[in-house]
Design an enzyme around this catalytic site. Sequence first.
Site, PDB file in Angstrom:
ATOM      1  N   GLU A  74      -2.424  -2.871   1.285  1.00  0.00           N
ATOM      2  CA  GLU A  74      -3.298  -4.042   1.185  1.00  0.00           C
ATOM      3  C   GLU A  74      -3.405  -4.796   2.520  1.00  0.00           C
ATOM      4  O   GLU A  74      -2.966  -5.931   2.678  1.00  0.00           O
ATOM      5  CB  GLU A  74      -2.836  -4.953   0.042  1.00  0.00           C
ATOM      6  CG  GLU A  74      -2.890  -4.207  -1.294  1.00  0.00           C
ATOM      7  CD  GLU A  74      -2.747  -5.076  -2.520  1.00  0.00           C
ATOM      8  OE1 GLU A  74      -2.267  -6.214  -2.410  1.00  0.00           O
ATOM      9  OE2 GLU A  74      -3.116  -4.600  -3.610  1.00  0.00           O
ATOM     10  N   GLU A  89      -3.055   2.401  -6.348  1.00  0.00           N
ATOM     11  CA  GLU A  89      -2.362   1.330  -7.072  1.00  0.00           C
ATOM     12  C   GLU A  89      -3.290   0.552  -7.983  1.00  0.00           C
ATOM     13  O   GLU A  89      -4.349   0.069  -7.567  1.00  0.00           O
ATOM     14  CB  GLU A  89      -1.695   0.325  -6.114  1.00  0.00           C
ATOM     15  CG  GLU A  89      -0.835  -0.696  -6.866  1.00  0.00           C
ATOM     16  CD  GLU A  89      -0.357  -1.832  -5.981  1.00  0.00           C
ATOM     17  OE1 GLU A  89       0.112  -1.554  -4.870  1.00  0.00           O
ATOM     18  OE2 GLU A  89      -0.470  -3.003  -6.400  1.00  0.00           O
TER      19      GLU A  89
END
Length: 446
Positions: free
Chosen positions: A202, A296
């Site tokens: 991220e 994810e």
Amino acid sequence: MLDTVIYQSSGENELFIQKTRDELPPQASGEQSHTVAVDEAQTYQEMDGFGASFTDSAAYLIHQVLDSKQRAELMVKLFDAKQGIGLSVLRNPMGASDYARDFYSYNDLPAGETDLELKQFSIEHDEADIIPLLQEAMKLNPDLKLMASPWSPPGWMKTSGSMIGGELKQEYYSVYADYFVHYIQGYAEHGLSIYAITPQNEALYSPGHYPGMIMLPAAQADFIKHHLKPRFRAHGIHTKILCYDHNWDKPEYPLEVLEQAGEEVDGVAWHWYGGKPSAQTQVYEAFPDKEVHFTEGSGGEWIPPFEQAFSNVMRTGIEILRNYSKSLVLWNMALDEQNGPTVPGFGTSTCRGIVTVNQQTKDLTYTLDYYALAHFSKCIRPKAVRVASTSGELVRSVAFKNTDGSVAVVLFNDSDKAENVTLQVRGEECLRFSMEAKSALTFCTA
């Protein structure tokens, strides 16, 4: 008539139940039928598989809180293809994530110190719980592929001086590339091959209460092209490099990285916390030689009712696969009754694990994510190739042909009422049945 295996989920108390043809509800008379036709002539991506993450928290719960009998049973149900659901992809944090009992990297130093030669690098932390579980999973499923992603480099490499916040200092790009090399080599010494890595989890989100780091696309392209890939080549490392590792809502990030460093990048990793899965196809069509991976997606209390939560995994999972992904990886393999453990200072966790391990009672519970994953992983095996199938807004589908010639079809009724479905495989009508609202069905030719 084709020999078939059928699994159905139609509610909280009927999850992934094996059914015969005769046990499926008959079509309602006078109602339109949705025909799902499978066309094996049209082929798409080859699957690596399905899975979750042995975070520090998950590995601790499974390896230390469960007793040996519970642990053995769970591992079989997770990874064995015949007695379990045959998970075949694991994507683990490199160091602490939000779901860890404490902050740690593989090269932690006192404030003000550096270690440019990484003489103090050690994966000792992972040797306690994570590596033993990975080794056991590999025994149960030799097709298992391991991915790895850092939430943060060691604090001394960053502008923040901490695993929280900041960016990677440019003077440490080469050192950080060597950090990946050391990690891959360290795991190899335990018989564990790292299939793929991402440079940063991220990369556009810098949390203020757990490990993270901003890595803008130009920086990531530079790091991969001029540091990471050259170090991999120098050490004979063939681990794949996937860029981005973040949400669908910013496809311009991986597009920029691929434009600047495409030759050194193997594919793109995606998360589901923003945007739509069609972003995967947008980038794939621009760079069709690059792999698509979904690395994810967590369920949790932000989608509290069971039906909506189960529906979310089924609906989104199908769309992820229909948008070229070779993998579908959820988040924590296990969490406890408080949705943790989490790093100190994290606050309240709302995430859901694949299983729940109650630290007080030692009870082991399989969550809806386990059964939703089962609808995909049980019958869609590694190296299966996606084939065309009719899919709509009401009755969604995805289909794959396995290496043994069997065909697996996953169906989800996204309607608010029962729908008639007619399934056609290999030119013949295999099934005519009614699907309850928000129910899932996996069909596999034997």
